[in-house]
Design an enzyme around this catalytic site. Structure first.
Site, PDB file in Angstrom:
ATOM      1  N   ASP A  97       4.791  -0.502  37.600  1.00 23.63           N
ATOM      2  CA  ASP A  97       5.727  -0.058  36.566  1.00 23.63           C
ATOM      3  C   ASP A  97       6.927  -0.995  36.444  1.00 23.63           C
ATOM      4  OD1 ASP A  97       4.291   2.169  35.728  1.00 23.63           O
ATOM      5  OD2 ASP A  97       5.292   3.530  37.125  1.00 23.63           O
ATOM      6  N   LYS A 110       3.450  10.449  40.948  1.00 21.68           N
ATOM      7  CA  LYS A 110       3.747   9.116  41.485  1.00 21.68           C
ATOM      8  C   LYS A 110       4.456   9.185  42.841  1.00 21.68           C
ATOM      9  CE  LYS A 110       3.930   6.804  36.999  1.00 21.68           C
ATOM     10  NZ  LYS A 110       4.739   5.961  36.090  1.00 21.68           N
ATOM     11  N   ASN A 129       1.892   3.941  41.355  1.00 23.61           N
ATOM     12  CA  ASN A 129       1.108   4.179  40.147  1.00 23.61           C
ATOM     13  C   ASN A 129      -0.247   3.465  40.171  1.00 23.61           C
ATOM     14  OD1 ASN A 129       2.182   1.524  39.631  1.00 23.61           O
ATOM     15  ND2 ASN A 129       1.822   1.838  37.446  1.00 23.61           N
ATOM     16  N   ARG A 182      19.209  15.257  41.879  1.00 20.79           N
ATOM     17  CA  ARG A 182      18.146  14.246  41.897  1.00 20.79           C
ATOM     18  C   ARG A 182      18.668  12.889  41.463  1.00 20.79           C
ATOM     19  NH1 ARG A 182      12.813  15.017  42.236  1.00 20.79           N
ATOM     20  NH2 ARG A 182      12.368  13.515  40.580  1.00 20.79           N
ATOM     21  N   GLY A 208      16.517  10.538  33.335  1.00 17.51           N
ATOM     22  CA  GLY A 208      15.486  10.917  34.286  1.00 17.51           C
ATOM     23  C   GLY A 208      15.792  10.385  35.669  1.00 17.51           C
ATOM     24  N   ALA A 209      15.131  10.973  36.680  1.00 12.90           N
ATOM     25  CA  ALA A 209      15.401  10.557  38.060  1.00 12.90           C
ATOM     26  C   ALA A 209      14.145  10.620  38.919  1.00 12.90           C
ATOM     27  CB  ALA A 209      16.497  11.443  38.670  1.00 12.90           C
ATOM     28  N   LEU A 247      -4.471   6.838  26.515  1.00 18.44           N
ATOM     29  CA  LEU A 247      -5.461   5.927  25.935  1.00 18.44           C
ATOM     30  C   LEU A 247      -6.116   5.051  26.995  1.00 18.44           C
ATOM     31  CD1 LEU A 247      -3.503   4.740  22.754  1.00 18.44           C
ATOM     32  CD2 LEU A 247      -5.248   6.529  22.906  1.00 18.44           C
ATOM     33  N   ARG A 300      18.739  16.174  34.277  1.00 14.42           N
ATOM     34  CA  ARG A 300      19.114  17.577  34.101  1.00 14.42           C
ATOM     35  C   ARG A 300      19.421  18.248  35.433  1.00 14.42           C
ATOM     36  NH1 ARG A 300      13.281  20.196  32.264  1.00 14.42           N
ATOM     37  NH2 ARG A 300      12.128  19.644  34.157  1.00 14.42           N
ATOM     38  N   THR A 301      18.865  17.695  36.533  1.00 18.22           N
ATOM     39  CA  THR A 301      19.232  18.148  37.875  1.00 18.22           C
ATOM     40  C   THR A 301      20.100  17.055  38.502  1.00 18.22           C
ATOM     41  OG1 THR A 301      17.085  19.263  38.071  1.00 18.22           O
ATOM     42  CG2 THR A 301      18.356  18.967  40.103  1.00 18.22           C
TER      43      THR A 301
END
Length: 202
Positions: A104, A67, A88, A158, A129-130, A18, A154-155
């Protein structure tokens, strides 16, 4: 400082954003003769697009998945952007340097204060998240008294690398169940870009 040649949001995908709507409304209200455009950039074309933006003296914002790549591409970084390892917000300064900053951290901090009524104290934070967004969360956690974060990705490698940079307040976890014990859980993955999607069952 002169106005930038262009204002853009750089990411992939960006169709959900947006930002152009409210940024262009603000530009019009302030009588600034610029438009803010969302650029959906194929990751393989990032370097080419960035070179074009440099020549246009562009400024703007960066979202997933760029980023960290923008951080590495900048000639000058603010201390916070350097700490987070992600950019960012970018612009070209009077010397022609590509400058990167990170808003951020402050944005996340303000959101949490708005949610809780105050900055957290002595709280466990679960981070999913990483990437750059997760790094911004950990930079905010560093500012909170007595708070600590568990990071799941998930990794796992990282997550481990990220937590090494924020070792005083963060620890990687291999079991996502550990996140369930946190008092505040943050989705710093791109999964939320899809309506109704969550990285774990809510």
């Amino acid at each position: 400082m002169a106005l930038p040649g262009r204002l853009v949001l750089l990411g992939h995908p960006v169709g959900h954003s947006l930002s152009p709507r409210f940024q262009n409304a603000a530009l019009a209200a302030a009588n600034i003769p610029l438009r803010y455009d969302a650029l959906d950039v194929d990751p393989a074309a990032f370097d080419e697009v960035l070179a074009s933006l440099r020549s246009d003296r562009a400024a703007g914002n960066v979202t997933v998945p760029f980023k960290e790549r923008m951080h590495d591409a900048c000639d000058v970084l603010t201390p916070l952007a350097a700490r987070v390892g992600a950019v960012n917000v970018f612009w070209i300064n009077d010397d022609g340097d590509l400058v990167g900053d990170n808003t951020d951290v402050a944005g996340f901090d303000a959101s949490v204060v708005g949610l809780l009524g105050d900055r957290p104290r002595d709280m466990t934070v679960g981070v999913l998240g990483a990437g750059g967004a997760a790094a911004a969360v950990l930079a905010a956690v560093e500012m909170w008294h007595g708070c600590y974060a568990h990071v799941y990705n998930r990794t796992p490698e990282r997550a481990r690398i990220l937590c090494e940079r924020f070792g005083t307040v963060a620890q990687p976890v291999d079991d996502i169940g550990v996140i369930a014990g946190a008092q505040l859980v943050v989705n710093a993955t791109s999964v939320g870009l899809r309506d109704g999607a969550y990285p774990v069952n809510p």
